[in-house]
Write a protein that holds these residues in place. Structure first.
Motif, PDB file in Angstrom:
ATOM      1  N   VAL A 143       5.429-167.976-109.387  1.00  0.00           N
ATOM      2  CA  VAL A 143       5.282-167.213-110.623  1.00  0.00           C
ATOM      3  C   VAL A 143       6.038-167.939-111.717  1.00  0.00           C
ATOM      4  O   VAL A 143       7.252-168.139-111.620  1.00  0.00           O
ATOM      5  CB  VAL A 143       5.818-165.776-110.465  1.00  0.00           C
ATOM      6  N   VAL A 145       7.329-167.725-115.436  1.00  0.00           N
ATOM      7  CA  VAL A 145       7.615-166.720-116.456  1.00  0.00           C
ATOM      8  C   VAL A 145       7.884-167.427-117.783  1.00  0.00           C
ATOM      9  O   VAL A 145       8.738-168.317-117.864  1.00  0.00           O
ATOM     10  CB  VAL A 145       8.828-165.856-116.070  1.00  0.00           C
ATOM     11  N   HIS A 173       0.941-166.567-113.855  1.00  0.00           N
ATOM     12  CA  HIS A 173       1.650-166.690-115.134  1.00  0.00           C
ATOM     13  C   HIS A 173       2.073-165.294-115.572  1.00  0.00           C
ATOM     14  O   HIS A 173       1.248-164.394-115.727  1.00  0.00           O
ATOM     15  CB  HIS A 173       0.736-167.326-116.189  1.00  0.00           C
ATOM     16  N   ASN A 174       3.391-165.111-115.761  1.00  0.00           N
ATOM     17  CA  ASN A 174       3.934-163.836-116.223  1.00  0.00           C
ATOM     18  C   ASN A 174       4.583-164.043-117.581  1.00  0.00           C
ATOM     19  O   ASN A 174       5.377-164.978-117.755  1.00  0.00           O
ATOM     20  CB  ASN A 174       4.961-163.304-115.219  1.00  0.00           C
ATOM     21  N   CYS A 175       4.239-163.204-118.552  1.00  0.00           N
ATOM     22  CA  CYS A 175       4.812-163.314-119.893  1.00  0.00           C
ATOM     23  C   CYS A 175       5.864-162.227-120.107  1.00  0.00           C
ATOM     24  O   CYS A 175       5.583-161.037-119.933  1.00  0.00           O
ATOM     25  CB  CYS A 175       3.722-163.195-120.962  1.00  0.00           C
ATOM     26  N   ASN A 176       7.060-162.648-120.468  1.00  0.00           N
ATOM     27  CA  ASN A 176       8.151-161.719-120.759  1.00  0.00           C
ATOM     28  C   ASN A 176       8.766-162.106-122.106  1.00  0.00           C
ATOM     29  O   ASN A 176       9.672-162.931-122.171  1.00  0.00           O
ATOM     30  CB  ASN A 176       9.211-161.768-119.660  1.00  0.00           C
ATOM     31  N   LEU A 184      10.910-160.457-114.980  1.00  0.00           N
ATOM     32  CA  LEU A 184       9.467-160.330-115.187  1.00  0.00           C
ATOM     33  C   LEU A 184       9.117-159.418-116.352  1.00  0.00           C
ATOM     34  O   LEU A 184       9.803-158.429-116.624  1.00  0.00           O
ATOM     35  CB  LEU A 184       8.799-159.787-113.918  1.00  0.00           C
ATOM     36  N   ARG A 186       5.462-157.533-118.331  1.00  0.00           N
ATOM     37  CA  ARG A 186       4.321-156.735-117.870  1.00  0.00           C
ATOM     38  C   ARG A 186       3.013-157.518-117.871  1.00  0.00           C
ATOM     39  O   ARG A 186       2.070-157.154-117.187  1.00  0.00           O
ATOM     40  CB  ARG A 186       4.177-155.499-118.757  1.00  0.00           C
ATOM     41  N   ASP A 187       2.967-158.576-118.659  1.00  0.00           N
ATOM     42  CA  ASP A 187       1.727-159.357-118.824  1.00  0.00           C
ATOM     43  C   ASP A 187       1.556-160.329-117.656  1.00  0.00           C
ATOM     44  O   ASP A 187       2.418-161.191-117.447  1.00  0.00           O
ATOM     45  CB  ASP A 187       1.824-160.152-120.127  1.00  0.00           C
ATOM     46  N   VAL A 188       0.467-160.222-116.919  1.00  0.00           N
ATOM     47  CA  VAL A 188       0.270-161.070-115.741  1.00  0.00           C
ATOM     48  C   VAL A 188      -1.114-161.698-115.794  1.00  0.00           C
ATOM     49  O   VAL A 188      -2.108-161.022-116.079  1.00  0.00           O
ATOM     50  CB  VAL A 188       0.411-160.256-114.432  1.00  0.00           C
ATOM     51  N   ALA A 210       3.729-160.256-107.411  1.00  0.00           N
ATOM     52  CA  ALA A 210       4.911-160.841-108.053  1.00  0.00           C
ATOM     53  C   ALA A 210       6.037-159.829-108.218  1.00  0.00           C
ATOM     54  O   ALA A 210       7.209-160.136-107.999  1.00  0.00           O
ATOM     55  CB  ALA A 210       4.513-161.414-109.411  1.00  0.00           C
ATOM     56  N   SER A 211       5.707-158.591-108.614  1.00  0.00           N
ATOM     57  CA  SER A 211       6.742-157.610-108.940  1.00  0.00           C
ATOM     58  C   SER A 211       7.034-156.627-107.813  1.00  0.00           C
ATOM     59  O   SER A 211       7.884-155.751-107.966  1.00  0.00           O
ATOM     60  CB  SER A 211       6.327-156.824-110.187  1.00  0.00           C
TER      61      SER A 211
END
Length: 385
Positions: A143, A145, A173-176, A184, A186-188, A210-211
């Protein structure tokens, strides 16, 4: 048992504060703490240690930083946000495949020339790497981030990573974008593969996203869960309530051990989705999972007359709440199996249960986190006669 040395130990890594002690002394220290806190309520059984207490973690997190030689990744020094770059040999607690995967992911990020996120200035792009491995399946998730949903060169990253680490089965891909210590956001977005991995625990297959919460030491988790099932004393007809259920691991293991019906409660939506998928994957039909805060949900359920036979609860380190304990008491289950990750909050909660006419019959400490100060404990509670 010899104790290896870590180059980060002298630099206040903080990841394994008991590493300087022989493992037998660590176990003795944890046993003493458990007895000091819990023995006033019921006997404390001998702690169950791990046969091989190295490279047991199936999950690892590294934070990006901009170093003199360019992009680096590592772990925070204790009590700070200063990143200590990963040692060449990798972490002594992390699965060795994950150590290799972190190196490959860092190299792949370098080929994309992505700048590290700067917490103070709010500039840069890449924040963290999270890697997970299904120990029994061999599946590996990476993952990435970032601070921005845009990720130029993502295909190049996946290609470089897969070339160096062909064992990676999915990349996410995780956007924080938030200024937060949470890893992490919320955007995945799935960049490669199914977006999750599978693993086997106590003979059941589990989906891990991932979470999702999933215990990081699979070998000792099986020891812990077997003790929890023994404490539950299931006969095959019980209605089981699994509070703070995560991906459903404890409750589904109870169903496999002979429970008749399962109700799970968890506040993380992704974990609840995984729990439902895990029940279906294992052919368990008589299970239902609710996405809600455990204290709020159980209060409502008690008022509506729900009366489970056995209640499992595996709360976070902060423990449960007085409101939860009151609601469980109103449900009048035959027994409660409390799986705790902090003996101090467990002692506090057992005292609250005692005021509600519950009696602890025993405590079983299990060392899920060798070389750290953390301790898991299974506690059995029954109504006072």
């Amino acid at each position: 048992m010899s104790t290896p040395t870590c180059p980060l130990q002298s630099r206040r890594c903080g990841g394994c504060p008991l590493l300087h002690l022989p493992y037998e002394e660590q176990l003795a220290q944890k046993q003493q703490k458990a007895r000091a806190l819990l023995e006033r309520y019921a006997p404390v059984a001998p702690i169950l240690g791990q046969a091989d207490p190295w490279h047991y973690r199936n999950k690892a997190i590294a934070t990006f930083t901009q170093g003199r030689g360019g992009l680096q990744a590592g772990i925070y020094a204790a009590g700070t946000h200063h990143v200590l770059p990963m040692p060449q040999a990798g972490c002594l607690l992390q699965d060795e495949v994950l150590n290799q995967t972190l190196k490959a992911a860092l190299d792949a990020a370098r080929t994309c020339r992505w700048p590290a996120f700067d917490e103070d200035r709010g500039t840069g792009l890449v924040r963290h790497l999270l890697v997970r491995r299904g120990v029994h399946t061999g599946q590996v998730m990476v993952v990435l981030v970032t601070s921005d949903p845009r990720l130029p060169g993502s295909r190049n990253f996946v290609a470089a990573l897969r070339k160096a680490a062909p064992w990676v089965t999915t990349v996410v891909h995780n956007c924080n974008p938030r200024r937060t210590s949470a890893v992490l956001g919320r955007d995945v977005r799935v960049l490669y593969g199914p977006g999750h991995i599978l693993d086997t625990l106590c003979g059941l297959k589990f989906t891990i996203s991932a979470s999702s919460f999933y215990q990081v030491n699979p070998a000792q988790t099986e020891v812990l869960y077997h003790k929890a099932m023994e404490a539950a004393a299931l006969t095959g007809k019980e209605t089981v309530l699994d509070a703070y259920c995560g991906t459903g691991t404890i409750g589904l293991c109870a169903m496999a051990a002979g429970a008749g019906r399962l109700i799970g409660v968890e506040k993380t939506p992704a974990a609840v989705k995984d729990a439902g998928a895990n029940a279906a994957r294992n052919g368990i039909r008589n299970a239902r999972f609710f996405c809600a805060d455990a204290t709020h949900w159980i209060g409502e359920a008690a008022r509506e007359g729900l009366s489970p036979d056995v209640v499992f609860l595996d709360p976070p380190r902060a423990g449960t709440t007085p409101e939860f304990i009151a609601a469980v008491t109103a449900m009048k289950p035959q027994r409660i199996v409390y799986v705790s990750c902090d003996p101090e909050t467990l002692a506090r909660d057992v005292a609250l249960f005692a005021r509600r006419s519950w009696q602890a019959t025993g405590f079983q400490p299990v060392d899920l986190f060798p070389h750290t100060e953390h301790l898991e404990t299974v506690c059995t509670l029954v109504p006072k006669k």
